[in-house]
Scaffold this active site. Structure first.
Site, PDB file in Angstrom:
ATOM      1  N   VAL A  22       0.865  -1.169   0.000  1.00  0.00           N
ATOM      2  CA  VAL A  22       0.000   0.000   0.000  1.00  0.00           C
ATOM      3  C   VAL A  22       0.904   1.222   0.000  1.00  0.00           C
ATOM      4  O   VAL A  22       2.060   1.159   0.420  1.00  0.00           O
ATOM      5  CB  VAL A  22      -0.973   0.027   1.206  1.00  0.00           C
ATOM      6  CG1 VAL A  22      -2.015  -1.067   1.069  1.00  0.00           C
ATOM      7  CG2 VAL A  22      -0.236  -0.094   2.515  1.00  0.00           C
ATOM      8  N   SER A  23       0.360   2.344  -0.457  1.00  0.00           N
ATOM      9  CA  SER A  23       1.188   3.531  -0.645  1.00  0.00           C
ATOM     10  C   SER A  23       1.429   4.341   0.611  1.00  0.00           C
ATOM     11  O   SER A  23       2.438   5.014   0.729  1.00  0.00           O
ATOM     12  CB  SER A  23       0.556   4.435  -1.706  1.00  0.00           C
ATOM     13  OG  SER A  23       0.475   3.745  -2.928  1.00  0.00           O
ATOM     14  N   THR A  24       0.486   4.315   1.536  1.00  0.00           N
ATOM     15  CA  THR A  24       0.636   5.161   2.720  1.00  0.00           C
ATOM     16  C   THR A  24       0.451   4.343   3.990  1.00  0.00           C
ATOM     17  O   THR A  24      -0.177   3.283   3.989  1.00  0.00           O
ATOM     18  CB  THR A  24      -0.387   6.314   2.727  1.00  0.00           C
ATOM     19  OG1 THR A  24      -1.694   5.760   2.806  1.00  0.00           O
ATOM     20  CG2 THR A  24      -0.269   7.170   1.478  1.00  0.00           C
TER      21      THR A  24
ATOM     22  N   GLN B  10      -3.147   3.289   4.985  1.00  0.00           N
ATOM     23  CA  GLN B  10      -3.865   2.261   4.244  1.00  0.00           C
ATOM     24  C   GLN B  10      -3.615   0.892   4.874  1.00  0.00           C
ATOM     25  O   GLN B  10      -2.651   0.701   5.607  1.00  0.00           O
ATOM     26  CB  GLN B  10      -3.423   2.262   2.776  1.00  0.00           C
ATOM     27  CG  GLN B  10      -3.847   3.516   2.039  1.00  0.00           C
ATOM     28  CD  GLN B  10      -3.322   3.526   0.611  1.00  0.00           C
ATOM     29  OE1 GLN B  10      -2.190   3.142   0.357  1.00  0.00           O
ATOM     30  NE2 GLN B  10      -4.165   3.980  -0.308  1.00  0.00           N
TER      31      GLN B  10
END
Length: 185
Positions: free
Chosen positions: A10-12, A15
Site C-alpha cells: 500500500v502507498s501510505t 492504508q
C-alpha cells in the site's frame, strides 16, 4: 519444491494490507511480503527481501500489477529481476500477466519491446531538444560560480600580488578546485 510467494503493498501508512493479504492467502501463497511504501520509491526493502528469498521455480503473486510496480518500465525491470532469480510472476486482477505460461511470456516480451521503443523515442526527442536549445545559445548545467570579472581579479591577485590560491578562493567564496578550473578556462 516451488512456492507461491505473495507481495502486497500500500502507498501510505494509513492504508491497510488486509484485503491483499486475504486474497493472496486464498490463492495459496505460503509466504507474503508486505510493504507500506510509495511505488515510486526505488528503495522498497520488502521487495528486495522477497527477491532475495526466491528460489528457481517459485512464482510471485500480486493482487494487481500496480502493487508491484508504478510504471511499465518499473514492471519490466522487476519482472526481469524475478526471471533472473528463476521465478515467475502472476497477477490476480490481470490474468494475462502470467510469466509462467508461454502466452504470458509473450505479452511481457511485447511490453518490453514497446517500452524499449518508447525509451528510444524519448532519447531522440531529448537529443533533438538539447541540440536546438544549444543552437539558440542555451547553456546547460549550473551557472558558473565565478564571473569573468572575478576570474580576472583572481588572476591579478595571484599573478601580480602573489596571493596564495587558497586565500583568493576564500575571498571569492569558492573552493580552491573551482578557482583552479576557472583559471584554466
Amino acid at each position: 519444491m516451488s512456492l507461491l510467494i505473495g507481495y502486497g503493498r500500500v502507498s501510505t501508512i494509513g492504508q491497510d494490507l488486509a484485503q491483499q493479504r486475504v486474497l493472496l492467502t486464498e490463492a495459496g501463497c505460503t509466504r507474503i511480503f508486505e510493504e507500506k511504501a510509495s511505488g515510486a520509491k526505488r528503495d522498497r526493502p520488502e521487495l528486495a527481501r522477497m527477491i532475495d528469498h526466491l528460489r528457481p521455480g517459485d512464482t510471485v503473486l500480486v493482487t494487481r500489477l500496480d502493487r508491484l510496480a508504478r510504471s511499465t518500465i518499473d514492471l519490466l525491470n522487476t519482472a526481469e529481476r524475478l526471471r533472473e532469480a528463476g521465478a515467475g510472476l502472476k497477477s490476480l486482477a490481470e490474468p494475462w500477466a502470467d510469466t509462467t505460461t508461454p502466452a504470458g511470456k509473450m505479452v511481457m516480451t511485447v511490453f518490453a519491446g514497446i517500452a524499449d521503443f518508447e525509451r528510444s523515442l524519448i532519447l531522440d526527442r531529448t537529443s533533438a531538444g538539447r541540440a536546438a536549445a544549444k543552437a539558440r545559445g542555451v547553456r546547460f548545467g549550473p551557472p558558473p560560480s565565478l564571473t569573468l570579472e572575478q576570474i580576472a581579479h583572481a588572476r591579478q591577485l595571484i599573478g601580480e600580488e602573489s596571493k596564495p590560491v587558497s586565500t583568493v578562493a576564500r575571498l571569492l567564496g569558492v573552493h580552491r578546485s573551482t578557482l583552479y578550473r576557472a583559471l584554466q578556462d
